[in-house]
Write an enzyme that holds these catalytic residues in place. Structure first.
Site, short mmCIF file in Angstrom:
data_model
loop_
_atom_site.label_atom_id
_atom_site.label_comp_id
_atom_site.label_asym_id
_atom_site.label_seq_id
_atom_site.Cartn_x
_atom_site.Cartn_y
_atom_site.Cartn_z
N THR A 77 32.75 34.77 57.46
CA THR A 77 33.54 35.89 57.96
C THR A 77 34.17 36.62 56.79
O THR A 77 34.84 36.00 55.97
CB THR A 77 34.63 35.38 58.91
OG1 THR A 77 34.00 34.68 59.98
CG2 THR A 77 35.46 36.53 59.46
N CYS B 210 40.58 30.48 32.14
CA CYS B 210 39.81 29.57 32.98
C CYS B 210 39.51 28.26 32.28
O CYS B 210 39.29 27.25 32.92
CB CYS B 210 38.50 30.22 33.39
SG CYS B 210 38.77 31.76 34.24
#
Lengths: 388, 406
Positions: free
Chosen positions: A236, A329
């Site tokens: 979704t 990161c």
């Protein structure tokens, strides 16, 4: 607090936050549902896609909404490698890619693909000749980042695209996470087939990214499911994030020229004011974002060989300045930067990188403050050199 | 490359005597409307042509938009320079830069309109052509059938250099051949029929029949989107009539004449459309029928259906293959919308074995037994909703249209 870590993430624009909240409250229906609310949600998706098409002067159906740069890169690289395996087994990338590209290629190597990692020069730039030498009949994908997230080098995409144009069976992926809103992007002109972007790097929400997939290209999806996003990305859709991310992209791209100019000036000022701190080695300090096409306007990378970068980050933070160690990161690992090593800075420097990245809110005063504090911190740490 | 001008060539109407002025004026208006967002661009008109001086406005988006304006057969991007040999040669090389390295045949055609220019047309062909050949050795001269014809026109005020001839939509300027109503379903064919009609210079008003709740809101939106796409080709607005059809359809169901269902429906649609045409001052009805495609489009069906109205029925697709129609739908940008999976009213209540050979007298008989059919038709016309659409119409709905969110 002065925040200089925009290449890691940016403060979301207030209009972006408002859009996100309003869409979240009002359009909770699933865009795939056939009732009115569902179809309104689906119209918002459509409008979002149309705007992305307009912003980048490509077809609206050529954009896939993803969860961010990492997913876009993984989908582009693995999706293309799997889908075009029958064409060949060879892939090309560079030694200085973001982890979400680099590690994806490492995975593909495990699966039996042959990968060439192009070297870079001392500025962090790949050579087009190296690319030409590496490419062969078996090459199905070339993935080269636009702006390097640690050192700000800008790869010659136009030239690379010209070379790859002659290899219609080789796809060209560009990780554009650090370039959108900072530099002009010409997807068609540069013959780019796949292009990744991330919203939170340009004052958008986290958890939203985009992948441009040129019409005619098929990718193997990473997720199995309901077939959303033209089957490329089941799940979704995160509608509030998508609408807000497109808003952020629009705002960022509308001011790209002005921003490049402004940040480029601040970058020069910063480099000039810290160049007299002898302990610091400025990476790409000789490149000027105004004069040179191969450097981004918003990233300054400095090394303090002999000093653990965390120490500098912590001390600067105590003095109200936020910067980061190499790329956020991977900055929690105590390893030398792969990017700096590839640029030949040597092991010591590669272990001691600090990245300062600029945002829209910064002024010349902020830059002066930053350089004063940095000088102060270096002076304070000087006696501890080699111990960190 | 930057071009200074665009040259537009007119279509078939240039041969028509009396109407020419009207057509040219209409076309000029259309072009002016395209140029509205580009205030610096200016136009001048000469026999059979319109010239656009870009004055710094971008070539590509303007050319792209002009390609869909009916009445223009082709356009060329033009470089303008001073009428001087060296400058012309320079411009010629510039124009040739647009081609890649593929070997091609080539010819230079120079027209010296300004006779004071020191070199004649023939001589200039060599002077310019030779210069280009020296720079681009992969070109080979072929004066009969060149792949690239580099054209130069030397006027006193300037020299014009161009080679590319981009074919465009052709046809007649929109609205110069009268007005028609278009039956617009949500399918592939009717928008294509509409485009053909518009290309022939017909002004079009679209009529759509919907059967809520048997058809969804999305089906309706889909038609609005198709009409909006057609409005783009009108160069302005396009009117869409949305006719509620549920009651009429239900009354047909109760007549228990399943095989005639479609015949009855189509006849009712035409009758309503004829009434709407009267109100709109239209003198034809355009449909997307293609011979033999479905039961209602056999010759016998078309005959029985068409007899219910007196206005001429224009069927631009009647002799076309489905694939040709699909190709056009893709080209004009309606295909993707047409294939969205929402039912329209014609796919509802479709009998298992529709009649392919209805009998006119039987059909008229059945109609006469349907209680208050005329009233139902009149009511549908009364409740018809009218929308004015243009290419910029925001279709994203009331809340979804909140463009400030973007």
């Amino acid at each position: 607090m002065l925040y200089f870590d925009h290449s890691a993430s940016t403060p979301p624009h207030e209009d972006v936050i408002r859009t996100m909240a309003e869409v979240m409250a009002q359009h909770y229906a699933n865009p795939a549902s056939i009732h009115r609310s569902g179809s309104e949600a689906s119209k918002l998706m459509k409008r979002a896609r149309e705007l992305m098409g307009e912003l980048f002067q490509v077809g609206s159906e050529e954009w896939v909404f993803t969860s961010g740069g990492t997913e876009s890169n993984n989908l582009a690289i693995k999706g293309a490698a799997f889908a075009y395996r029958s064409r060949g087994n060879h892939l090309i990338t560079t030694q200085i890619e973001h982890a979400s590209v680099y590690e994806a290629f490492r995975q593909l190597e495990q699966l039996g693909y042959r990968v060439t990692y192009l070297p870079v020069d001392s500025h962090g730039l790949v050579s087009v000749d190296d690319l030409k030498a590496a490419i062969c009949d078996e090459t199905i994908l070339v993935s080269i980042m636009h702006v390097n997230n640690e050192v700000g080098s800008v790869q010659p995409l136009a030239e690379i695209g010209d070379v790859l144009k002659q290899y219609p069976r080789t796809l060209f992926h560009v990780d554009g996470v650090q370039s959108i809103g900072k530099l002009p992007i010409r997807l068609k002109e540069w013959h780019i087939d796949l292009f990744s972007g991330s919203a939170h790097k340009l004052r958008g929400p986290k958890g939203n990214g985009w992948l441009y997939v040129r019409e005619g290209i098929t990718l193997d999806p990473l997720f199995a499911g309901g077939g959303q996003e033209g089957g490329l990305r089941s799940g979704t859709p995160n509608l509030p994030g998508i609408v807000a991310s497109v808003k952020a992209a629009r705002l960022a791209m509308a001011e790209q020229t002005v921003r490049r100019e402004r940040m480029g000036r601040l970058r020069s000022l910063l480099i000039q004011s810290i160049s007299n701190i002898p302990e610091l080695k400025i990476i790409n300090g000789g490149l000027d974002a105004h004069r040179d096409d191969n450097i981004a306007p918003h990233i300054v990378h400095v090394c303090y060989p002999g000093m653990k970068p965390e120490v500098i980050v912590h001390l600067l933070e105590k003095h109200g300045i936020i910067v980061s160690t190499k790329s956020a990161c991977s900055s929690k690992e105590d390893r030398p930067s792969r990017v700096l090593l590839a640029m030949g800075t040597g092991h010591e420097a590669a272990k001691s990188g600090i990245r300062i990245s600029l945002g829209d809110e910064h002024t010349e005063n902020d830059i002066r403050l930053l350089s004063q504090r940095l000088a102060m911190v270096v002076k304070k740490l000087k006696p501890l050199e080699g111990r960190g | 490359m930057d071009y200074e001008m665009i040259m537009l060539r007119f279509g078939e109407f240039t041969i028509k005597g009396r109407n020419r002025m009207r057509f040219e004026k209409r076309l000029k208006d259309q072009v002016l409307r395209v140029l509205k967002p580009y205030p610096a661009a200016l136009i001048t008109q000469s026999f059979g042509r319109i010239y656009i001086e870009l004055n710094g406005e971008p070539y590509h988006p303007i050319a792209q938009r002009l390609q869909d304006i009916f009445g223009i057969v082709s356009l060329s991007p033009v470089k303008r320079t001073v009428p001087d040999l060296e400058a012309i040669r320079e411009a010629a090389l510039d124009v040739m830069k647009g081609y890649d390295d593929t070997p091609r045949t080539f010819k230079a055609s120079v027209r010296r309109v300004w006779k004071e220019f020191p070199h004649g047309s023939q001589e200039m062909n060599h002077l310019v052509g030779g210069h280009v050949l020296r720079r681009y050795p992969q070109l080979r001269v072929d004066v009969r059938h060149p792949e690239i014809e580099l054209r130069v026109e030397i006027q006193q005020e300037a020299a014009y250099v161009f080679s590319e001839v981009v074919p465009t939509a052709g046809g007649f300027p929109y609205g110069t051949n009268g007005k028609a109503m278009l039956l617009l379903s949500g399918g592939i064919d009717s928008p294509v029929a509409g485009w053909h009609a518009m290309r022939k210079g017909l002004e079009v008003e679209a009529v759509h029949f919907y059967s809520f709740p048997f058809t969804s809101e999305q089906a309706r939106d889909k038609v609005i989107e198709l009409a909006r796409r057609l409005s783009y080709y009108s160069g302005g607005t396009l009117r869409l009539h949305l006719v509620p059809f549920t009651d009429i359809q239900t009354s047909f169901v109760s007549s228990k004449q399943d095989p005639l269902m479609i015949t009855l429906m189509r006849r009712a649609m035409l009758r309503i459309t004829e009434k709407l045409a009267e109100q709109a001052g239209a003198s034809a009805i355009v449909t997307g029928e293609s011979l033999g495609q479905v039961a209602s489009q056999t010759l016998a069906s078309m005959n029985v259906i068409g007899r219910v109205v007196e206005l001429p029925l224009l069927r631009p697709l009647v002799m076309m293959d489905k694939q040709e129609i699909i190709n056009t739908a893709e080209k004009i940008g309606t295909f993707a919308t047409s294939i969205l999976p929402f039912e329209d009213c014609c796919t509802l209540f479709v009998p298992k074995s529709p009649s392919t050979n209805p009998n006119l007298r039987v059909v008229e008989k059945v109609e006469s037994f349907i209680p208050q059919l005329d009233e139902l038709l009149a009511k549908a016309i009364e409740e018809t909703e009218v929308m004015e659409l243009n290419a910029e119409t925001d279709l994203s709905g009331e809340t979804a249209g909140r463009d400030e969110w973007f």
